[in-house]
Write an enzyme that holds these catalytic residues in place. Structure first.
Site, PDB file in Angstrom:
ATOM      1  N   GLN A 120      86.573 125.996  29.218  1.00 15.51           N
ATOM      2  CA  GLN A 120      86.995 124.607  28.981  1.00 15.51           C
ATOM      3  C   GLN A 120      88.106 124.198  29.940  1.00 15.51           C
ATOM      4  O   GLN A 120      89.176 124.808  29.920  1.00 15.51           O
ATOM      5  CB  GLN A 120      87.493 124.509  27.526  1.00 15.51           C
ATOM      6  CG  GLN A 120      88.071 123.182  27.126  1.00 15.51           C
ATOM      7  CD  GLN A 120      88.407 123.146  25.633  1.00 15.51           C
ATOM      8  OE1 GLN A 120      88.475 124.181  24.985  1.00 15.51           O
ATOM      9  NE2 GLN A 120      88.606 121.969  25.090  1.00 15.51           N
ATOM     10  N   GLY A 121      87.857 123.179  30.761  1.00 12.91           N
ATOM     11  CA  GLY A 121      88.869 122.724  31.717  1.00 12.91           C
ATOM     12  C   GLY A 121      89.531 121.434  31.276  1.00 12.91           C
ATOM     13  O   GLY A 121      89.234 120.360  31.810  1.00 12.91           O
ATOM     14  N   SER A 161      90.778 129.604  28.912  1.00 11.79           N
ATOM     15  CA  SER A 161      90.369 130.866  28.290  1.00 11.79           C
ATOM     16  C   SER A 161      89.036 131.316  28.853  1.00 11.79           C
ATOM     17  O   SER A 161      88.109 130.515  28.990  1.00 11.79           O
ATOM     18  CB  SER A 161      90.235 130.687  26.782  1.00 11.79           C
ATOM     19  OG  SER A 161      91.492 130.439  26.220  1.00 11.79           O
ATOM     20  N   GLU A 199      85.106 121.285  17.319  1.00  6.01           N
ATOM     21  CA  GLU A 199      85.990 122.434  17.133  1.00  6.01           C
ATOM     22  C   GLU A 199      86.409 122.559  15.673  1.00  6.01           C
ATOM     23  O   GLU A 199      86.789 123.619  15.218  1.00  6.01           O
ATOM     24  CB  GLU A 199      87.230 122.270  18.021  1.00  6.01           C
ATOM     25  CG  GLU A 199      87.949 123.553  18.305  1.00  6.01           C
ATOM     26  CD  GLU A 199      88.869 123.435  19.521  1.00  6.01           C
ATOM     27  OE1 GLU A 199      89.132 124.465  20.118  1.00  6.01           O
ATOM     28  OE2 GLU A 199      89.286 122.322  19.866  1.00  6.01           O
ATOM     29  N   ASN A 215     101.231 122.013  16.738  1.00  4.15           N
ATOM     30  CA  ASN A 215     101.456 121.507  15.371  1.00  4.15           C
ATOM     31  C   ASN A 215     102.115 120.132  15.392  1.00  4.15           C
ATOM     32  O   ASN A 215     101.845 119.293  14.539  1.00  4.15           O
ATOM     33  CB  ASN A 215     102.348 122.495  14.598  1.00  4.15           C
ATOM     34  CG  ASN A 215     101.535 123.631  13.992  1.00  4.15           C
ATOM     35  OD1 ASN A 215     100.379 123.841  14.360  1.00  4.15           O
ATOM     36  ND2 ASN A 215     102.144 124.361  13.072  1.00  4.15           N
TER      37      ASN A 215
END
Lengths: 392, 350
Positions: A128-129, A163, A246, A370
């Site tokens: 994922q970019g 990642s 997600e 968060n």
């Protein structure tokens, strides 16, 4: 409202459990229970292909694209049985859970035919970019540029925290395609092959010693003009829709990993006597309650999801699980005591619980910190006024 | 598996929400606080007009069937207005009689309880002694005890019914922090007691009571959030609505995160009981402890986020805060419920 599963679903459970347990006891027993995403990569690519060969790779997808059109209940069951069998975390989870559903939702028939078989077939790993050095919490501040040259997009810029980029075959990139545009406008969503001279990947070592994520440099990297998902300049909408996936069914598989971690904490507490300590018992109980509420929260939001997507309550899920896991990591170290601070061997490598403790410090950061989550909940979930923006 | 309301459940939810929002007004609740903690007119119209007081009680026993999910829907709506009604007494005593009463006991009591003619209260009473069918001892902290017509007492290995009019029973009411559900001390001196079938009565009483309290807490917590969000968009300071400041909105976001978990907890527990799932006890202890803590946290935030006005008697914030306080300590506090969760997951401490 009903929590129980039908006889038909239980038959599905038996079939899935039988197959998964057979695999984990047999050909793939060397990769049982690996929680991270960076060890035994080649074997785990083989596992992806094995899942695909038996049509277990993307069960929620349409049959046409290699799935089973599985119902929500069946997807829940499969996630449960997958973890129960000790099958390793999916090395292509970004492809299966993020890229795939986004291509299914936004892709043309031709794009689906081009990309989905590689994902469903377990042969193409995705990364994922999104993030950049100056586009973290302020994700829309993307500076990576894309322009058309003939039949190709030419992309230049830098992505970070990518990642699994070091062994991925494809990357989806959010890039600024409209010159002079700012913020969420003027971005496009491009699907790019990693194996090309214009892309260089440098691993970043994390605080737990592993290198799961990377810096990804794009220097006139190329992809075909029709490797764009959605409309030109409308990539932000695609990027945000992906983040919705997600929070979908993929969370259930993740929860099963959490179950294993909490069980390991309980086991450790039993082994060293902390299980008799009233304070520890209260903390374990809180963790147990929190994990169950995560599960039923996920089932509730998935059951309530209509065609338009998940409801507002789904916004609370990220901060909930991230905070739960960080707390679990701290509890694990309290239970282990000083023994938790000693590695098994000479290498700076950590077993399950100390690694959870260290790794979970990233959970409250990646995918929206968060603090950003609280902004989203307040502004989108509760309708509060938006934070004033600066002029950058 | 379909963890969402059915059409019928969604309809019940809408009906009861409207009913309590329109009728259980702050004005009426405050009047009831001066009159022993029950709005009798509200309770009568709830029982007679809505026809939902028999929820969770079989039709052959005079109830309307349905189950804990529907009971939770009702309690959530009642809790959102801090309604001064004896719903907890019905959810505990009514369930205990339905599950552990003989035919005569059911015939005598379920009808009047469901119609609203009789008010019930229930309490844990480990100190009671029974001799020749007569009960003696003291039972503290009986919610709505001073207005009850019928008591259900649960000891360590027995459960009993005692009529309030019994000559051997006396009640002393107490000025109580939560005036919508005041506590009383009941003293028994050779009171006439009818035994209930202990195990099913206790199990049903616990399920009904914990779900009722957890759902009330959920409704109350959601109301504190809704009302504070409303306030934060109207109140201006520094030339901006105060709800636009992160220090403020992040606290509201934290409330929503807790409340959504509380909602999962309530309906998980209710479903698990209705379906006889093995995890029902785990779910009940989780729901009671988590929802009570959530309500208390949210009600505290409501006061803080309203500033000075939130500390006044005139504002309703204290009604939520006090109800939350009482729910936290009632029918087992959070530490006790979490120890039960620990027993179920880790095992007994040695």
């Amino acid at each position: 409202m009903k929590l129980g599963f039908s006889a038909e679903d239980e038959a599905f459970r038996a079939e899935a459990a039988d197959w998964l347990q057979g695999q984990m006891a047999g050909e793939f027993r060397d990769i049982v229970g690996i929680p991270n995403l960076v060890s035994k990569v080649e074997r785990r690519k083989e596992w992806e292909r094995q899942l695909a060969a038996h049509q277990w790779s993307c069960i929620g997808w349409p049959v046409e694209w290699g799935g089973r059109d599985a119902t929500l209940a069946q997807q829940v069951i499969f996630a449960e049985e997958y973890a129960r069998a000790g099958a390793p975390n999916r090395i292509n989870h970004i492809g299966v859970e993020l890229a795939g559903p986004t291509i299914l939702a936004f892709g043309t028939q031709e794009q689906k035919a081009r990309y989905l078989p590689g994902i469903a077939g377990g042969t193409q790993i995705w990364c994922q970019g999104y993030s950049e050095p100056n586009a973290g919490s302020d994700l829309a501040n993307v500076k990576t540029k894309a322009h058309l040259e003939g039949n190709e997009w030419v992309v230049t810029g830098q992505k970070v925290w990518t990642s699994l980029a070091h062994f991925s075959d494809y990357i989806f990139v959010v890039a600024r395609s409209e010159e002079g545009s700012k913020g969420p406008k003027g971005l496009s969503f491009l699907l790019m092959a990693m194996d090309q001279p214009g892309i260089e990947v440098r691993p970043i070592r994390q605080m737990n010693g592993e290198a799961e994520f990377n810096e990804t440099f794009l220097d006139a990297a190329r992809c075909p003009a029709d490797a764009m998902l959605g409309e030109r300049g409308q990539g932000w909408g695609v990027a945000m829709a992906l983040l919705g996936f997600e929070r979908g069914v993929s969370t259930l598989a993740q929860q099963m990993q959490f179950r294993n971690e909490l069980d390991a904490v309980i086991e450790a507490a039993r082994a060293n006597g902390k299980a008799n300590d009233p304070v520890t018992r209260q903390k374990i109980a809180r963790a147990e309650i929190g994990l169950n509420l995560m599960r039923y929260g996920a089932l509730r939001m998935l059951s309530n999801a209509d065609a338009a997507g998940l409801d507002g309550a789904a916004l609370t899920y990220k901060i909930q699980w991230a905070t739960w896991r960080r707390d679990l990591g701290e509890l694990a170290m309290e239970v282990l005591g000083q023994a938790g601070e000693i590695a098994a061997g000479e290498a700076y490598e950590w077993s399950l619980l100390p690694n959870t403790f260290l790794f979970s410090r990233s959970d409250t950061i990646y995918g929206g910190t968060n603090q950003i989550q609280r902004n989203l909940i307040a502004e989108r979930g509760l309708g509060l006024p938006r934070e004033p923006r600066g002029n950058s | 598996m379909e963890f969402a309301f059915t059409e019928e459940q969604a309809m019940i939810a809408q009906t009861v929400q409207t009913f309590f929002a329109e009728n259980a007004t702050s004005e009426r609740t405050r009047a009831a606080m001066e009159a022993g903690g029950i709005d009798r007119e509200l309770w009568a119209s709830f029982c007679e007009e809505l026809g939902l007081s028999g929820i969770g009680i079989a039709e052959e026993d005079g109830g309307v069937g349905l189950g804990m999910v529907e009971l939770a829907i009702v309690a959530e709506a009642a809790g959102s207005q801090v309604s001064a009604i004896p719903l907890l007494g019905l959810a505990t005593a009514g369930q205990a009689i339905a599950a552990g009463g003989n035919i005569a006991q059911k015939e005598q009591w379920l009808g009047p309880l469901i119609s609203g003619e009789a008010i019930a209260a229930a309490a844990y009473a480990p100190a009671l002694k029974v001799e020749g069918g007569r009960l003696s001892g003291t039972v503290p902290f009986v919610a709505h005890g001073s207005l009850a017509d019928l008591f259900v007492f649960v000891g360590e290995d027995a459960a009993w019914l005692v009529a309030a009019e019994d000559a051997g029973l006396s009640v002393v009411s107490h000025t109580t922090m939560d005036q919508t559900r005041p506590l009383a001390t009941v003293t028994l001196e050779g009171a006439n007691a009818q035994a209930l079938n202990f195990a099913p009565a206790r199990e049903a009483l616990h399920a009904g009571g914990w779900i009722c309290l957890a759902a009330e807490a959920l409704g109350g917590a959601q109301a504190t959030l809704d009302r504070t969000v409303q306030y934060s968009t109207e109140r201006m300071q520094f030339g901006r609505p105060i709800g636009s400041f992160q220090a403020y909105k992040h606290r509201l976001a934290d409330m929503m995160v807790l409340i959504e978990q509380a909602r999962s907890a309530v309906y998980w527990a209710a479903c698990a009981v209705d379906e006889g799932a093995p995890e029902a006890q785990l779910a009940l202890h989780s729901a009671k402890s988590f929802c009570a803590d959530t309500y208390f946290e949210c009600a505290g935030h409501m006061i803080q986020l309203h500033g000075g006005i939130g500390f006044t008697w005139e504002h309703d914030a204290h009604l939520f805060f006090k109800r939350a306080t009482s729910i936290r300590s009632m029918m087992g506090d959070g530490d006790w419920h979490r120890e039960q969760v620990a027993r179920l997951t880790i095992g007994e401490a040695s």
